[in-house]
Design a protein around this motif. Structure first.
Motif, PDB file in Angstrom:
ATOM      1  N   LEU A  34     -14.062  27.506 -53.759  1.00  0.00           N
ATOM      2  CA  LEU A  34     -15.369  27.771 -54.370  1.00  0.00           C
ATOM      3  C   LEU A  34     -15.234  28.108 -55.850  1.00  0.00           C
ATOM      4  O   LEU A  34     -16.038  27.655 -56.675  1.00  0.00           O
ATOM      5  N   VAL A  35     -14.229  28.889 -56.198  1.00  0.00           N
ATOM      6  CA  VAL A  35     -14.007  29.234 -57.607  1.00  0.00           C
ATOM      7  C   VAL A  35     -13.640  27.980 -58.399  1.00  0.00           C
ATOM      8  O   VAL A  35     -14.148  27.780 -59.513  1.00  0.00           O
ATOM      9  N   LEU A  36     -12.799  27.126 -57.840  1.00  0.00           N
ATOM     10  CA  LEU A  36     -12.432  25.881 -58.526  1.00  0.00           C
ATOM     11  C   LEU A  36     -13.633  24.971 -58.727  1.00  0.00           C
ATOM     12  O   LEU A  36     -13.787  24.373 -59.794  1.00  0.00           O
ATOM     13  N   ILE A  37     -14.477  24.870 -57.722  1.00  0.00           N
ATOM     14  CA  ILE A  37     -15.678  24.036 -57.846  1.00  0.00           C
ATOM     15  C   ILE A  37     -16.580  24.579 -58.952  1.00  0.00           C
ATOM     16  O   ILE A  37     -17.096  23.820 -59.781  1.00  0.00           O
ATOM     17  N   GLY A  38     -16.745  25.895 -58.990  1.00  0.00           N
ATOM     18  CA  GLY A  38     -17.558  26.502 -60.043  1.00  0.00           C
ATOM     19  C   GLY A  38     -16.982  26.265 -61.424  1.00  0.00           C
ATOM     20  O   GLY A  38     -17.708  25.931 -62.375  1.00  0.00           O
ATOM     21  N   ALA A  39     -15.668  26.412 -61.566  1.00  0.00           N
ATOM     22  CA  ALA A  39     -15.028  26.208 -62.866  1.00  0.00           C
ATOM     23  C   ALA A  39     -15.123  24.747 -63.307  1.00  0.00           C
ATOM     24  O   ALA A  39     -15.427  24.465 -64.471  1.00  0.00           O
ATOM     25  N   THR A  41     -17.350  22.561 -62.395  1.00  0.00           N
ATOM     26  CA  THR A  41     -18.748  22.264 -62.716  1.00  0.00           C
ATOM     27  C   THR A  41     -19.072  22.724 -64.129  1.00  0.00           C
ATOM     28  O   THR A  41     -19.718  22.003 -64.899  1.00  0.00           O
ATOM     29  N   ASN A  42     -18.601  23.905 -64.490  1.00  0.00           N
ATOM     30  CA  ASN A  42     -18.833  24.435 -65.833  1.00  0.00           C
ATOM     31  C   ASN A  42     -18.175  23.549 -66.886  1.00  0.00           C
ATOM     32  O   ASN A  42     -18.789  23.223 -67.905  1.00  0.00           O
ATOM     33  N   VAL A  43     -16.935  23.142 -66.644  1.00  0.00           N
ATOM     34  CA  VAL A  43     -16.234  22.271 -67.587  1.00  0.00           C
ATOM     35  C   VAL A  43     -16.939  20.923 -67.691  1.00  0.00           C
ATOM     36  O   VAL A  43     -17.087  20.379 -68.790  1.00  0.00           O
ATOM     37  N   ALA A  44     -17.400  20.389 -66.580  1.00  0.00           N
ATOM     38  CA  ALA A  44     -18.090  19.099 -66.589  1.00  0.00           C
ATOM     39  C   ALA A  44     -19.383  19.176 -67.406  1.00  0.00           C
ATOM     40  O   ALA A  44     -19.684  18.277 -68.196  1.00  0.00           O
ATOM     41  N   GLU A  45     -20.138  20.255 -67.237  1.00  0.00           N
ATOM     42  CA  GLU A  45     -21.380  20.403 -68.001  1.00  0.00           C
ATOM     43  C   GLU A  45     -21.099  20.488 -69.496  1.00  0.00           C
ATOM     44  O   GLU A  45     -21.798  19.872 -70.306  1.00  0.00           O
ATOM     45  N   ARG A  46     -20.078  21.239 -69.871  1.00  0.00           N
ATOM     46  CA  ARG A  46     -19.736  21.363 -71.296  1.00  0.00           C
ATOM     47  C   ARG A  46     -19.274  20.022 -71.862  1.00  0.00           C
ATOM     48  O   ARG A  46     -19.600  19.664 -72.990  1.00  0.00           O
ATOM     49  N   THR A  47     -18.498  19.277 -71.097  1.00  0.00           N
ATOM     50  CA  THR A  47     -18.013  17.977 -71.548  1.00  0.00           C
ATOM     51  C   THR A  47     -19.168  16.998 -71.715  1.00  0.00           C
ATOM     52  O   THR A  47     -19.231  16.258 -72.704  1.00  0.00           O
ATOM     53  N   ILE A  48     -20.083  16.994 -70.763  1.00  0.00           N
ATOM     54  CA  ILE A  48     -21.249  16.106 -70.852  1.00  0.00           C
ATOM     55  C   ILE A  48     -22.074  16.456 -72.077  1.00  0.00           C
ATOM     56  O   ILE A  48     -22.501  15.565 -72.824  1.00  0.00           O
ATOM     57  N   ASN A  49     -22.288  17.748 -72.320  1.00  0.00           N
ATOM     58  CA  ASN A  49     -23.045  18.168 -73.501  1.00  0.00           C
ATOM     59  C   ASN A  49     -22.332  17.755 -74.784  1.00  0.00           C
ATOM     60  O   ASN A  49     -22.975  17.339 -75.758  1.00  0.00           O
TER      61      ASN A  49
END
Length: 61
Positions: A34-39, A41-49
């Motif tokens: 769960l922690v890995l999925i959250g991390a 997801t956060n990295v993916a959002e920042r990369t997309i932005n």
């Protein structure tokens, strides 16, 4: 039935904690996932932005 319970008690199966340990390891693994999925997801959002900002800068020029 008493014979079965006596046999189990003699073999030490009533005090066996392998199942409890497996459950604990499973819960720890689930928490790590769960922690890995959250991390991620956060990295993916920042990369997309970041790439959206690059696209905007390129199209403005």
């Amino acid at each position: 039935m008493r014979g079965l319970i006596g046999h189990i008690a003699r073999r030490g199966l009533l005090q066996c904690e392998k199942g409890a340990t497996a459950v604990e390891y499973g819960l720890i693994l689930a928490l790590i996932v769960l922690v890995l999925i959250g991390a991620l997801t956060n990295v993916a959002e920042r990369t997309i932005n970041m790439w959206d900002n690059v696209e905007q800068k390129v199209t403005e020029s």
